[in-house]
Enzyme design. Sequence first.
Site: not given
Length: 286
Positions: A231, A265
Amino acid sequence: MAKDTVFNKKTTLNAKGKPIDLSTPKVMGIINLTPDSFYALSRQPAINDALKQAENMLAEGAAILDLGAYSSRPGAQDVSAQEETDRLLPVITALANRFPDAVLSVDTFRASVAEAAVKAGAHIINDISGGQLDEDMFTTVARLQVPYILMHMKGNPKTMSSLAVYDDVFTEVFDYFVERYARLKKLGVKDVILDPGFGFAKKPEHGYALLNRMDEFTQLGLPILTGVSRKKMIYNLLDIKPDDALNGTTVLNTVALGKGADILRVHDVKPAAEAVKLMNFLRTNR
C-alpha cells in the site's frame, strides 16, 4: 471488565462449519477479479487464472482466500451490483469445486452481492464500509451467520481520500469499532473481525499511528486483520512503486504480528506465512 481484555480475545471462528483457529495467526491471500486493482499482478479476472492463483496461494500457506470484484482504489471505475456478482459467482463456484476445503472470503460492501456469494459457497464477508454503504448489510450478515470483517472507512472509494482528517485517528477508529460492533452483537452476529482500514480515508501517517497502537484494539476481545500489503503507506515513504513494496510489506506485517494481528491480508502469501512461522517460534521460545 475481564471479558474485554486481551486475555479473553476470541481465537476461533465458525465459517459455515469450517472452524478457523486463530491461536496462530492466519494468512489471507488476495485474488482480485477486476481489471483495475492498484497492484497489477493481483488481477485475475479469468476463472482459470484465479484457480491457478488460488492453488499457488493455498500451497504457500494461505488459510483464507479473499475474492474481490469491485476495485476500491481511488479513481477506480464504478461497477453495478450485477456486474460485481457476475464476476464473483463463477469463480466462487469453481473454487468451491476445485478446493472444497478452502475458506473463501468475499470482499464486497453490497448486501445482495454478499448474500449471493455466500449461497454460492463463500464463507466470510469482508466489508470495507463496515455496513455504512448498504443499510441491509448487518441484517444480512446476521441472517447468514457467517464471520464478518468490520473495516473502518470514511465516505466511499471515490471520496475517501478527501476525508482523511482526524484529531486522533486511533480514538476515532476505536470508537467506530465499539459502536458498529454493538449493533452487530445486538443483531446476533457471532464472529466479527476488526480491520483498521489502512489506506482507506487515511494518509500514511494515520496508518503508522494506527499500527503503533494496534495492540490496544485487543481490548475489544476480537480478532484483528491487518491489510497493508503493497500500500501507499509503504511505497510512498520508500519512494518506490507497488511492484517493489514486498520487503516493506513483510516488515510491516512482522510489526503487525507483534502488535496482535490475527490475520494478514496479503498479495504475497509465502513471505507472510514465513513471517507468521518465525514470529510464532519466537513467541514460544522465550
